[in-house]
Design an enzyme around this catalytic site. Structure first.
Site, short mmCIF file in Angstrom:
data_model
loop_
_atom_site.label_atom_id
_atom_site.label_comp_id
_atom_site.label_asym_id
_atom_site.label_seq_id
_atom_site.Cartn_x
_atom_site.Cartn_y
_atom_site.Cartn_z
N ASN A 1 1.07 9.03 -21.97
CA ASN A 1 1.27 7.37 -22.56
C ASN A 1 2.51 7.17 -21.43
O ASN A 1 3.00 8.29 -20.63
CB ASN A 1 2.21 7.36 -23.11
CG ASN A 1 3.46 8.06 -23.62
OD1 ASN A 1 3.74 9.06 -24.06
ND2 ASN A 1 4.41 6.95 -23.80
N CYS A 2 2.35 6.33 -20.75
CA CYS A 2 2.89 5.43 -20.05
C CYS A 2 3.89 4.22 -20.48
O CYS A 2 4.47 4.46 -22.07
CB CYS A 2 2.26 5.17 -18.92
SG CYS A 2 1.43 3.66 -18.67
N ALA A 3 4.51 3.82 -19.72
CA ALA A 3 4.99 2.45 -20.85
C ALA A 3 4.75 1.48 -21.88
O ALA A 3 5.55 1.78 -23.08
CB ALA A 3 6.08 1.62 -19.42
N ARG B 1 1.17 2.00 -22.23
CA ARG B 1 -0.50 2.59 -22.63
C ARG B 1 -0.55 3.88 -23.08
O ARG B 1 -0.24 4.70 -22.94
CB ARG B 1 -1.52 1.99 -21.53
CG ARG B 1 -1.40 1.75 -20.80
CD ARG B 1 -2.02 1.46 -19.33
NE ARG B 1 -1.45 0.57 -18.00
CZ ARG B 1 -1.43 0.88 -17.15
NH1 ARG B 1 -2.75 1.21 -16.51
NH2 ARG B 1 -0.37 0.63 -16.14
#
Length: 540
Positions: free
Chosen positions: A468-470, A472
Site C-alpha cells: 500500500n501507499c498513502a 491505495r
C-alpha cells in the site's frame, strides 16, 4: 518492472507519512519563539522560549533521523513476510555500512579526496547518523542499503541450515550475508560518493537557476506520474533529499523559517530553490474548482446526492492534501482531463513562483497555515496574498475548463452517470448487501471492506503480492481475468481502481494501512481454513 517500481514507490511513502505532523509541530514551535509574532515573551531565556525550544527539539526527530526512517520503512513495505524482522536486519546492516565507511575514511580519507577531520554537517559532506560519523549519502544510501537487505531477506530468511548451524539462520543469516556485502559497498561509496556529491552540487545550481520553466516541468511531471505511483521518485529527492538543498526543501525551510519570516528581503531572493516546494499548491485550490464543476454539471435530480459526495471529498483534499478521489475519478472516466489537470497544476505552481512565492507550502491548508501563511504574514504579507489570490483565480479557471470539457464531451462525472443513483455507496448500503447474502469476516472495523476487496480480486489463491501507499491498496494478482468490475469495489467504499496488467490499485483512502492489515488477516484466515478442509477430507 512497472509493478516493482510502483511497489517500491509505495513503500517509500510509509516513512513520509510521519513528516506532516512533525512539520506542523516545528512550524508552530518556531513561530512561537519569534518575537515579531508573539512579542517579548519569546525573548531567549524566558520560560516561554525555553518550553517551545524543547518542543522544537522533539519536532526535529524525524528530520534528523530521516535515513533511519527509510531504512526501517522500506522493509516494512517490501518484505514478503516477517517484515518486522526485515526492518531489524535493515537497521543493523545499514549501521554496519556506515561504520565501514567511517573507518575507511578515518584511515584513508586523503586517498579518496575526503577531509574526514572536518566537523560533521554544513558543506563538509559528512554526517552523524545514529552517532556514527560517515559520509552523508542522504536518502540514496539509506534506500540502496534497505533495498539490498529486502532482497536478501526475501531470498534467504527462510533458508534452512543444518541443525548444528541453526543459530545462524533467519535474521542472523541475512545480517551475516549483508555484513560481507557492505564491505565492498563501503569502499565503492568512499571512492564514488564524493564524486556524486560534486555532481549533485552542480545539479542544485542548475535547477535553482532554471527558473519558471524548471518549476513548471517539475510540477507537471509530479502530477502526471500519479496514476503510475511513480510520482514519489520526482518530488522526494527535492522535498526530502539533496536535489536542490542539502537535507531537502522541507527540513531547510523549517530550519530557516524564523530567519525568512524576520527578513524583509523578497522570499525568492532568500530561497530561490524554494520554487520546487510548490508542487502541492494545486492540492488546495484545484479541488474547489473541480468540485464546483462536478456539481454545476450534475443532473438536477442528482445535485443533492452529488453535493453530499463532493463536500467531504473536497474538505479532505483542501485540509489534508489528499486529492486522489478527485484525480482518479476523472482519470478513469476521461484521461484527457487528467492531462489538463497536470498542465493546470504546473501552470499554477510556475505562476506563483514567477510572482515571488517560494517555500515548502505544504500539502493541505493546515500545513500551509502553520508553515507559510502565518509566519510569512509578518514581513511577506504581499507574497501570502499573491499565493492566495492566484490560487483562487486558478480555482475559477479549473471550474470553467472542467465545466466546458464535461459538457462539450458529455463526460460522465459524478451526478451524470447513466445509473439512477450517484455511483458511490454508503456503509449502510454495504451492510444491507451483506444481510442479503454476503457474510463479512470478523476481525475489526475494516474486515468487511477487506473481505469484499479480496473477493473482488479473485480470492486468496489469486493474490501474488500486497502493498500500500498513502491511499491505495496495491495488489498483484495471478490472473487478472478473475478481478471484478470497478463497481464491485466501489460498493465497499473504494474511490476507484487502477488496472495495469496483473497490477491493481484499489483507491481506499487514508485508512488504507488498516485495510491492508485486515486484508492480509483475511488471507491468512482463508489459508488456514483451506488447510483444515484439506486435512479433514474423507479417505476414498
Amino acid at each position: 518492472m512497472m509493478q516493482k517500481l510502483q511497489r517500491f514507490g509505495g513503500a517509500m511513502f510509509t516513512p513520509v507519512l510521519l513528516f506532516a505532523f512533525s512539520g506542523i509541530i516545528l512550524a508552530i514551535a518556531i513561530m512561537l519563539q519569534n518575537t515579531l509574532i508573539v512579542g517579548d515573551i519569546a525573548t531567549a531565556g524566558t520560560m516561554w522560549a525555553n518550553f517551545w525550544s524543547i518542543v522544537e527539539s522533539g519536532g526535529w526527530t524525524v528530520f534528523n533521523q530521516m535515513e533511519l526512517l527509510f531504512v526501517i520503512g522500506l522493509p516494512l513495505g517490501l518484505a514478503k513476510k516477517a517484515s518486522g524482522r526485515a526492518a531489524l536486519e535493515s537497521v543493523v546492516v545499514y549501521m554496519t555500512f556506515n561504520n565501514f565507511v567511517g573507518k575507511i575514511l578515518d584511515l584513508m580519507g586523503p586517498t579518496f579526496g575526503v577531509d574526514f577531520t572536518q566537523e560533521a554537517g554544513g558543506d563538509s559532506g559528512i554526517k552523524l547518523i545514529a552517532g556514527i560519523k560517515t559520509l552523508d549519502t542522504n536518502l540514496i544510501g539509506a534506500i540502496l542499503v534497505a533495498a539490498i537487505v529486502v532482497w536478501l531477506h526475501n531470498r534467504f530468511f527462510e533458508t534452512k541450515l543444518p541443525d548444528f548451524l541453526g543459530i545462524f539462520q533467519g535474521s542472523s543469516l541475512v545480517v551475516m550475508i549483508g555484513f560481507f556485502l557492505m564491505l565492498p559497498l563501503a569502499f565503492v561509496t568512499a571512492w564514488g560518493w564524493p564524486i556524486i556529491q560534486g555532481l549533485i552540487s552542480s545539479m542544485q545550481g542548475f535547477l535553482a537557476s532554471s527558473g519558471t520553466l524548471g518549476v513548471w516541468l517539475y510540477v507537471f511531471l509530479e502530477r502526471l506520474l500519479i496514476p503510475t505511483g511513480m510520482h514519489h521518485f520526482i518530488y522526494q529527492p527535492f522535498i526530502y533529499g539533496p536535489a536542490v538543498v542539502e537535507g531537502g526543501i522541507t527540513a531547510y525551510w523549517l530550519n530557516n523559517l524564523s530567519e525568512f519570516a524576520s527578513s524583509t528581503a523578497p522570499l525568492k531572493e532568500l530561497f530561490p530553490a524554494g520554487g520546487f516546494g510548490l508542487h502541492n499548491v494545486s492540492k488546495i485550490f484545484a479541488p474547489l474548482g473541480i468540485a464546483a464543476a462536478f456539481y454545476a454539471t450534475a443532473d438536477p435530480a442528482k445535485k443533492k446526492k452529488t453535493l453530499a459526495l463532493l463536500i467531504p471529498t473536497a474538505l479532505t483534499a483542501v485540509l489534508a492534501g489528499i486529492t486522489e478521489p478527485f484525480e482518479f475519478t476523472f482519470l478513469f472516466i476521461a484521461p484527457q482531463l487528467f492531462l489538463i489537470h497536470a498542465a493546470l497544476a504546473a501552470t499554477l505552481g510556475a505562476t506563483v513562483y514567477a510572482f515571488g512565492v517560494v517555500g515548502d507550502v505544504g500539502s493541505g491548508l493546515i500545513t500551509m497555515l502553520t508553515q507559510f501563511i502565518i509566519p510569512m504574514s509578518i514581513n511577506h504579507l504581499g507574497t501570502v496574498l499573491t499565493l492566495i489570490g492566484t490560487g483562487l483565480a486558478f480555482s475559477v479557471i479549473y471550474f470553467f475548463v472542467f465545466r466546458f470539457a464535461i459538457l462539450k464531451f458529455d463526460i460522465k462525472t459524478p451526478g451524470r452517470e447513466l445509473e439512477e443513483d450517484v455511483k458511490m455507496y454508503s456503509k449502510k448500503d454495504y451492510r444491507e448487501r451483506q444481510a442479503n447474502g454476503k457474510t463479512a469476516s470478523a476481525g475489526g472495523a475494516y474486515a468487511s471492506s477487506a473481505a469484499h476487496y479480496l473477493e473482488g480480486l479473485g480470492g486468496t489463491a489469486n493474490i501474488a503480492d500486497v502493498n500500500n501507499c498513502a491511499t491505495r491498496l496495491r495488489v498483484s494478482v495471478k490472473d487478472e481475468n478473475l478481478v471484478k468490475e470497478d463497481s464491485f469495489f466501489k460498493a465497499a467504499g473504494a474511490h476507484g481502481v487502477v488496472r495495469k496488467g496483473k497490477a491493481f490499485q484499489i483507491i481506499v483512502g487514508l485508512d488504507v494501512p488498516q485495510v491492508r492489515d485486515a486484508f492480509e488477516d483475511e488471507m491468512k484466515r482463508n489459508e488456514v481454513l483451506a488447510d483444515t478442509d484439506s486435512q479433514t477430507e474423507p479417505m476414498v
